[in-house]
Motif scaffolding. Structure first.
Motif, PDB file in Angstrom:
ATOM      1  N   TRP A  30       0.815  -1.217   0.000  1.00 44.67           N
ATOM      2  CA  TRP A  30       0.000   0.000   0.000  1.00 44.67           C
ATOM      3  C   TRP A  30       0.852   1.272   0.000  1.00 44.67           C
ATOM      4  CZ3 TRP A  30      -5.378   0.706   2.387  1.00 44.67           C
ATOM      5  CH2 TRP A  30      -6.220  -0.355   2.017  1.00 44.67           C
ATOM      6  N   ARG A  31       2.149   1.148  -0.042  1.00 39.24           N
ATOM      7  CA  ARG A  31       3.010   2.335   0.022  1.00 39.24           C
ATOM      8  C   ARG A  31       2.640   3.302  -1.099  1.00 39.24           C
ATOM      9  NH1 ARG A  31       7.811   2.335  -2.757  1.00 39.24           N
ATOM     10  NH2 ARG A  31       8.918   3.059  -0.901  1.00 39.24           N
ATOM     11  N   LEU A  32       2.608   4.595  -0.770  1.00 42.39           N
ATOM     12  CA  LEU A  32       2.148   5.604  -1.723  1.00 42.39           C
ATOM     13  C   LEU A  32       3.079   6.817  -1.663  1.00 42.39           C
ATOM     14  CD1 LEU A  32      -0.246   6.035  -3.713  1.00 42.39           C
ATOM     15  CD2 LEU A  32      -1.391   7.283  -1.879  1.00 42.39           C
ATOM     16  N   PRO A  33       4.270   6.702  -2.239  1.00 46.06           N
ATOM     17  CA  PRO A  33       5.234   7.804  -2.151  1.00 46.06           C
ATOM     18  C   PRO A  33       4.696   9.083  -2.781  1.00 46.06           C
ATOM     19  CG  PRO A  33       5.926   6.153  -3.771  1.00 46.06           C
ATOM     20  CD  PRO A  33       4.774   5.568  -3.030  1.00 46.06           C
ATOM     21  N   GLY A  34       4.771  10.169  -2.028  1.00 47.89           N
ATOM     22  CA  GLY A  34       4.344  11.464  -2.543  1.00 47.89           C
ATOM     23  C   GLY A  34       3.149  12.057  -1.833  1.00 47.89           C
ATOM     24  N   ALA A  35       2.319  11.224  -1.181  1.00 45.65           N
ATOM     25  CA  ALA A  35       1.095  11.745  -0.558  1.00 45.65           C
ATOM     26  C   ALA A  35       1.415  12.723   0.571  1.00 45.65           C
ATOM     27  CB  ALA A  35       0.237  10.589  -0.041  1.00 45.65           C
ATOM     28  N   ALA A  36       2.389  12.384   1.428  1.00 46.16           N
ATOM     29  CA  ALA A  36       2.760  13.296   2.516  1.00 46.16           C
ATOM     30  C   ALA A  36       3.401  14.562   1.959  1.00 46.16           C
ATOM     31  CB  ALA A  36       3.703  12.595   3.490  1.00 46.16           C
ATOM     32  N   HIS A  37       4.187  14.417   0.897  1.00 46.25           N
ATOM     33  CA  HIS A  37       4.797  15.584   0.263  1.00 46.25           C
ATOM     34  C   HIS A  37       3.720  16.536  -0.263  1.00 46.25           C
ATOM     35  CE1 HIS A  37       8.102  12.768   0.419  1.00 46.25           C
ATOM     36  NE2 HIS A  37       8.954  13.685  -0.001  1.00 46.25           N
ATOM     37  N   GLY A 108      -4.055  10.165  -0.241  1.00 43.85           N
ATOM     38  CA  GLY A 108      -3.839   8.785   0.190  1.00 43.85           C
ATOM     39  C   GLY A 108      -4.678   7.847  -0.651  1.00 43.85           C
ATOM     40  N   HIS A 109      -4.823   6.623  -0.181  1.00 44.07           N
ATOM     41  CA  HIS A 109      -5.669   5.656  -0.880  1.00 44.07           C
ATOM     42  C   HIS A 109      -7.137   5.968  -0.601  1.00 44.07           C
ATOM     43  CE1 HIS A 109      -2.565   3.105  -2.467  1.00 44.07           C
ATOM     44  NE2 HIS A 109      -2.016   2.915  -1.274  1.00 44.07           N
ATOM     45  N   GLY A 110      -8.007   5.545  -1.519  1.00 41.61           N
ATOM     46  CA  GLY A 110      -9.424   5.815  -1.340  1.00 41.61           C
ATOM     47  C   GLY A 110     -10.307   4.781  -2.009  1.00 41.61           C
ATOM     48  N   TYR A 111     -11.454   4.538  -1.409  1.00 38.78           N
ATOM     49  CA  TYR A 111     -12.478   3.641  -1.947  1.00 38.78           C
ATOM     50  C   TYR A 111     -13.834   4.322  -1.778  1.00 38.78           C
ATOM     51  CZ  TYR A 111      -8.854   0.046  -1.805  1.00 38.78           C
ATOM     52  OH  TYR A 111      -7.706  -0.670  -2.006  1.00 38.78           O
ATOM     53  N   ARG A 203      -4.025   9.098 -10.376  1.00 43.19           N
ATOM     54  CA  ARG A 203      -2.646   8.758 -10.717  1.00 43.19           C
ATOM     55  C   ARG A 203      -1.669   9.374  -9.722  1.00 43.19           C
ATOM     56  NH1 ARG A 203       0.639  10.491 -16.212  1.00 43.19           N
ATOM     57  NH2 ARG A 203       2.593   9.439 -15.700  1.00 43.19           N
ATOM     58  N   ASN A 204      -0.726   8.545  -9.271  1.00 39.85           N
ATOM     59  CA  ASN A 204       0.351   9.011  -8.402  1.00 39.85           C
ATOM     60  C   ASN A 204       1.669   8.888  -9.151  1.00 39.85           C
ATOM     61  OD1 ASN A 204       1.310   9.849  -5.676  1.00 39.85           O
ATOM     62  ND2 ASN A 204       2.438   7.927  -5.807  1.00 39.85           N
ATOM     63  N   ARG A 205       2.448   9.954  -9.161  1.00 43.94           N
ATOM     64  CA  ARG A 205       3.743   9.935  -9.847  1.00 43.94           C
ATOM     65  C   ARG A 205       4.832   9.733  -8.798  1.00 43.94           C
ATOM     66  NH1 ARG A 205       3.365  15.338 -13.416  1.00 43.94           N
ATOM     67  NH2 ARG A 205       3.155  16.189 -11.318  1.00 43.94           N
ATOM     68  N   ALA A 206       5.150   8.447  -8.552  1.00 40.50           N
ATOM     69  CA  ALA A 206       6.087   8.118  -7.475  1.00 40.50           C
ATOM     70  C   ALA A 206       7.452   8.755  -7.699  1.00 40.50           C
ATOM     71  CB  ALA A 206       6.218   6.598  -7.363  1.00 40.50           C
ATOM     72  N   ALA A 207       7.903   8.777  -8.958  1.00 39.84           N
ATOM     73  CA  ALA A 207       9.231   9.322  -9.238  1.00 39.84           C
ATOM     74  C   ALA A 207       9.316  10.802  -8.883  1.00 39.84           C
ATOM     75  CB  ALA A 207       9.584   9.111 -10.711  1.00 39.84           C
ATOM     76  N   ARG A 208       8.185  11.504  -8.983  1.00 35.95           N
ATOM     77  CA  ARG A 208       8.166  12.936  -8.678  1.00 35.95           C
ATOM     78  C   ARG A 208       7.637  13.224  -7.279  1.00 35.95           C
ATOM     79  NH1 ARG A 208       6.018  15.822 -14.272  1.00 35.95           N
ATOM     80  NH2 ARG A 208       7.386  14.701 -15.714  1.00 35.95           N
ATOM     81  N   GLN A 209       7.345  12.151  -6.520  1.00 35.37           N
ATOM     82  CA  GLN A 209       6.846  12.318  -5.156  1.00 35.37           C
ATOM     83  C   GLN A 209       5.612  13.223  -5.134  1.00 35.37           C
ATOM     84  OE1 GLN A 209       8.851  11.141  -1.937  1.00 35.37           O
ATOM     85  NE2 GLN A 209       8.941   9.690  -3.611  1.00 35.37           N
TER      86      GLN A 209
END
Length: 681
Positions: A30-37, A108-111, A203-209
């Motif tokens: 479930w890791r979601l790099p960038g949400a806290a940023h 974050g994640h959502g449903y 969409r989450n762009r992990a590389a760009r946090q």
């Protein structure tokens, strides 16, 4: 620089809950790099050009272990995004503050649950029981007398999270959560902006946090004070939607930000009042009377699903979570759309009927539908209705029919048709062929036909041949047609047919007796289904796709399959010993579509097959299934026969009762439409 005393006062009386969750206790997956940023970025806008005092922020961050957060000087100290911390802030602390405006930001994640309420898991949610903020219930609480009526008359929520239906994740156990929702307070307003429509992923762009939605949002908010941003909220959202439309055209995004307004902004001078009443005009009695007459003239067209989806797209409204049409005929679907209304001046019902009119096969009926749209629009005072988009040209296909030769035990008579708006006979074997001979002969003929039509259309004005459909007796269901080698490229080169084309198998001769009626009924249901979720077999079929497993193949499978119009597709990750019984039940019950893996299931969960077929991870695009299976075959092109992954080879049964060449006895002498010199030696 402060814009005005009024702006200063509004900022000072603005409070915010800001949440960013990158790390979840549920699973490392479930890791979601960038949400806290992103949450830090939004908090910096609030306390920067937004001019909100940092003490008015409640900041909750759960970054990934070892992650470096961006510059946080000047922000309040953050706490973990746990259930206890967030509930205390949102349900107890903030309601007691003496404020005018509340901002909620969540990354974050959502449903979403069965009634459409967003469910936002906390960082400390466990796999056994996923604790979550029920945002829908929380917002209803904030509109009620649970919050003092003189406080927080204006509320804005910005949610950068997916909106995946929780029913499509049956292995996740979400806690049922709701909060006290008292009587509504008149004049209290809410504006909720989501990163995606219901059913879509953000969409989450992990590389760009960073999340794509938040980056776009912050670009539009840059330099604005809280007062300015609130005054321009609807304009900002429309600009964001335009940004995403451009990203969609460039293939960079599939999500569509959508917003909801509760009671408009009319009770606050700071907010911009909508130009007209919320919602579109409802159909009048004259419209219903005329529509009832039109509905009796024709069966609902097969393009109804496309028309339903386009109505929401053209109106820029969020479509329902379910991927299919409402039950019933033309009037029932229009009633559903009339209840949903659409945008001010743009009834969804008029857009839907406009699409049907443009693509009706009976052109006279289409003209009458168009007249109904225009007459109704003028009476209701609605805005002009845009023309429906042109349908893309349907790709051409080759249909290969293999029939057991009469009086011969091992041979097959073979015939090939080309379909492009109608069937054209291209070649017959004339004499029976052994299956081993037919493999080479059919592959050569297919290559020659593709070459022939490519040379005849140098401008590419006609659609290419993209699909090969094998009409076969059930005894050949185990033949790996997708693995037949087709000449391609240099003289001695070839490629797998399932890589070059969409390859499907069909057994129309197995649809005898009552099964023929069930087959046609289920195909009509299939045509009304765009995307769909999957589930286990049951008497009350409510999902379009059923997922079987070795432990869940009921003895009465055929009876369960035919009980209702659903399912229309069966996923069968079962061992070969069970596959024959499953496919017999599929044919007997009329189910037109099935997918299974050659050689049996892999050494993994049955649900992996459904996950592989669901491009977005939540629903299967049923009508695009042949292309999806082809892409999986291409992606798995390098796997070894011993590889037990859900890749290659997949088999797809795709049986359209309306797309069959005229049955007749095959000729006893060859009648080839492809000259022999066009075949490779």
């Amino acid at each position: 620089m402060r814009v005005s005393h009024r702006a200063d006062s509004l900022a000072e009386r603005t409070y915010a809950l800001v949440v960013g969750v990158e790390s979840y206790d549920v699973s490392s997956d479930w890791r979601l790099p960038g949400a806290a940023h992103d949450a830090v970025g939004f908090a910096r806008w609030l306390t920067g050009s937004g001019q909100v005092p940092p003490v008015n922020l409640r900041l909750f961050l759960s970054p990934l272990a070892g992650a470096d957060l961006p510059y946080t000087d000047g922000l309040p100290e953050h706490q973990p995004a746990t259930e206890a911390n967030i509930k205390r802030a949102l349900l107890s602390d903030l309601p007691s503050c003496d404020g005018d405006v509340l901002w909620i930001y969540w990354a974050g994640h959502g449903y979403v649950n069965r009634i459409g309420d967003p469910l936002l898991p906390y960082a400390d949610a466990s796999a056994a029981s996923i604790s979550n903020l029920n945002l829908g219930s929380a917002l209803r609480r904030w509109r009620s007398d649970s919050v003092s009526r003189r406080r927080f008359r204006s509320q804005v929520a910005l949610i950068d999270a997916c909106r995946v239906d929780q029913r499509l994740a049956p292995n996740l156990q979400f806690e049922e959560t709701s909060y006290r929702e008292g009587p509504r307070i008149d004049g209290r307003e809410q504006f909720v902006l989501y990163a995606a429509r219901p059913g879509e992923v953000a969409r989450n762009r992990a590389a760009r946090q960073s999340g794509l939605f938040t980056r776009t949002l912050l670009d539009r908010l840059e330099g604005l004070s809280v007062a300015e941003s609130i005054g321009r909220l609807t304009d900002i959202v429309q600009e964001i939607q335009s940004d995403f439309e451009e990203l969609h055209r460039n293939g960079q995004s599939r999500q569509t930000p959508s917003f909801e307004i509760r009671r408009g902004w009319k009770d606050s001078a700071t907010f911009t009042e909508p130009a007209s009443e919320d919602g579109a005009p409802r159909l009048d009695q004259t419209a219903w009377n005329q529509l009832a007459i039109l509905a009796r003239e024709q069966r609902l067209p097969s393009c109804a699903q496309d028309a339903y989806r386009w109505a929401f797209e053209a109106c820029r409204c969020a479509a329902p979570l379910a991927g299919g049409l409402p039950e019933g005929g033309l009037t029932e679907i229009v009633r559903d759309l009339d209840d949903r209304q659409g945008r001010p001046g743009s009834p969804l019902a008029l857009l839907f009927v406009r699409y049907l009119a443009a693509h009706a096969q009976d052109r006279q009926w289409g003209v009458r539908l168009d007249r109904w749209v225009e007459d109704t629009r003028l009476r209701l005072g609605a805005l002009p209705v845009p023309p429906a988009p042109e349908l893309p040209k349907e790709p051409a296909a080759l249909h290969v029919h293999l029939a057991r030769a009469p009086l011969e035990g091992t041979g097959y008579l073979v015939r090939i048709w080309r379909y492009r708006g109608g069937f054209t006979s291209e070649w017959e074997s004339g004499t029976s062929l052994l299956l081993s001979t037919a493999r080479g002969e059919v592959s050569e003929r297919i290559a020659a036909l593709v070459e022939k039509y490519a040379d005849a259309d140098p401008e590419g004005s006609e659609p290419d041949i993209e699909r090969i459909e094998f009409h076969i007796p059930r005894e050949l269901i185990d033949e790996e047609f997708e693995s037949w080698a087709v000449p391609a490229g240099p003289e001695d080169s070839s490629e797998l047919m399932g890589v070059l084309f969409e390859v499907v198998v069909r057994c129309p001769d197995e649809r005898r007796g009552v099964a023929r009626q069930k087959w046609r009924a289920k195909w009509r249901s299939f045509e009304g289904q765009g995307r769909g979720g999957w589930g286990a077999p049951g008497v009350d079929g409510s999902l379009p796709v059923w997922l079987l497993s070795e432990q869940e193949v009921p003895d009465n499978l055929a009876g369960l399959l035919q009980a209702t119009d659903f399912p229309v597709c069966v996923l069968a990750p079962v061992d070969p010993a069970r596959l024959s019984d499953v496919l017999k039940a599929v044919h007997t019950s009329g189910v037109p579509v099935a997918v299974w893996r050659r050689g049996g299931p892999p050494e993994s969960a049955a649900g992996d097959l459904a996950t592989a077929l669901a491009a977005s991870g939540d629903q299967i695009d049923l009508r695009n299934l042949p292309n999806t299976v082809r892409k999986l075959r291409i992606a798995a092109g390098g796997t070894q026969p011993s590889d037990r992954s859900w890749g290659h080879p997949l088999a797809l049964l795709w049986d359209d009762p309306n797309r069959r060449p005229e049955p007749r006895q095959l000729k006893s002498t060859p009648d080839s439409a492809v000259p022999a010199d066009r075949l490779r030696p």
